[in-house]
Design an enzyme around this catalytic site. Structure first.
Site, short mmCIF file in Angstrom:
data_model
loop_
_atom_site.label_atom_id
_atom_site.label_comp_id
_atom_site.label_asym_id
_atom_site.label_seq_id
_atom_site.Cartn_x
_atom_site.Cartn_y
_atom_site.Cartn_z
N SER A 156 -0.22 11.96 3.93
CA SER A 156 -0.55 10.89 4.86
C SER A 156 0.29 10.99 6.14
O SER A 156 0.14 11.94 6.89
CB SER A 156 -0.37 9.53 4.18
N LYS B 274 -4.41 -17.11 12.24
CA LYS B 274 -2.97 -16.96 12.50
C LYS B 274 -2.18 -16.67 11.23
O LYS B 274 -1.19 -15.94 11.27
CB LYS B 274 -2.44 -18.23 13.18
#
Length: 306
Positions: free
Chosen positions: A122, A174
């Protein structure tokens, strides 16, 4: 008075605390002297021409130290080439991309060879893409091209212990990823869209670095891991070999015609600091290792090696 009472009631515990403090003091002192006595000064690092070696090991959480080493070795005339020794399952997207960019910039000035150790998956693969050449062992674990973002859902636990989270927010997204409630479909779609964009950045970097068609990269960019030998067959690795092979390749690319192993130059170690360890000045900071710093958008293989 309270201290005396505590010592009187808990003499064994008091003794252990005192002993621990003494051992901590001596360990810190010994470490300080060992670092200062064994670490070469900056002027001593570059007495001979050689190959610079920069380690990228463990989970990639910060990039600052690696960037500093790359710049220093790039600007030092006696460093003829650089070997980036990678042994990492990847890590933070931002940090991996920053290292990749600096490796790419450096390889445009002097040769940089990425040497894959046991694991270069990765983000570990991502940072290697900026190198002039990539060398892997046949059994190196690499690949795992993908993005992951993990959140903890503690709703069931909170209900059992009577914990309730009250939130006042400016927008409906949020508190995305809140551990006290399930993720909504809208939140999941938004995060998936972001992850898809970041994944395309990975695919594009592989395509440009390895001169592979995007369509071919996408076929293997599904998170799968593969061996170094498979990586070579996919065109992600230039040659198979160990660290010594990578060093000799770097020397050859730099025009250092030698049959012997060239001088290896490592970055100067920083002084040990408890404060730096605790406050996150290094990538192995305790706060980040425990996950308390919050969710992390990551190019990371989350498999376990035993």
């Amino acid at each position: 008075m309270l201290q005396g009472l505590f010592r009187h009631k808990h003499p064994v515990l008091t003794g252990l605390l005192v002993l621990g403090g003494i051992m901590l003091f001596f360990w810190g002192g010994i470490t300080f002297f060992v670092v200062h006595l064994t670490s070469p000064s900056k002027s001593e690092l570059f007495l001979k021409e050689g190959i610079g070696v920069i380690d990228v090991k463990g989970v990639i959480l910060e990039s600052e130290a690696t960037l500093e080493h790359l710049v220093a070795f790039r600007e030092e005339p006696k460093i003829k080439a650089i070997v980036l020794r990678i042994d990492s399952p990847g890590g933070a997207v931002g940090a991996s991309q920053e290292i990749y960019d600096e490796v790419k910039r450096t390889s445009g000035i002097k040769p940089v060879v990425a040497s894959m150790g046991s694991v270069a998956a990765s983000g570990g693969l991502y940072v290697s893409l900026g190198a002039s050449k990539i060398v892997a062992n046949p059994g190196t674990l690499t690949g795992s091209m993908g993005v992951i973002l993990k959140f903890v859902n503690l709703e069931g636990l909170f209900e059992k212990i009577g914990y309730k989270n009250e939130v006042v927010k400016s927008g409906r997204l949020k508190d995305i990823g809140s551990p006290s409630r399930p993720m909504t479909n809208e939140e999941r779609l938004m995060l998936q869209g972001m992850i898809d964009v970041v994944q395309s950045q990975f695919v594009q970097a592989v395509s440009e670095s390895r001169s592979l068609p995007v369509a071919e990269v996408k076929k293997i960019a599904d998170g799968r891991i593969f061996s170094g030998q498979q990586a070579k067959e996919y065109g992600l690795v230039d040659q198979l070999g160990n660290f010594s092979d990578a060093v000799m390749l770097a020397a050859d690319l730099a025009g250092m015609k030698t049959e012997k192993m060239p001088e290896l130059i490592y970055p100067q170690e920083e002084d040990f600091s408890f404060l730096r360890l605790m406050t996150g000045k290094k990538s192995e900071s305790l706060l980040q290792q425990t996950g308390l710093a919050g969710p992390l958008l990551a190019y990371e293989w989350t498999g376990t090696l035993r």
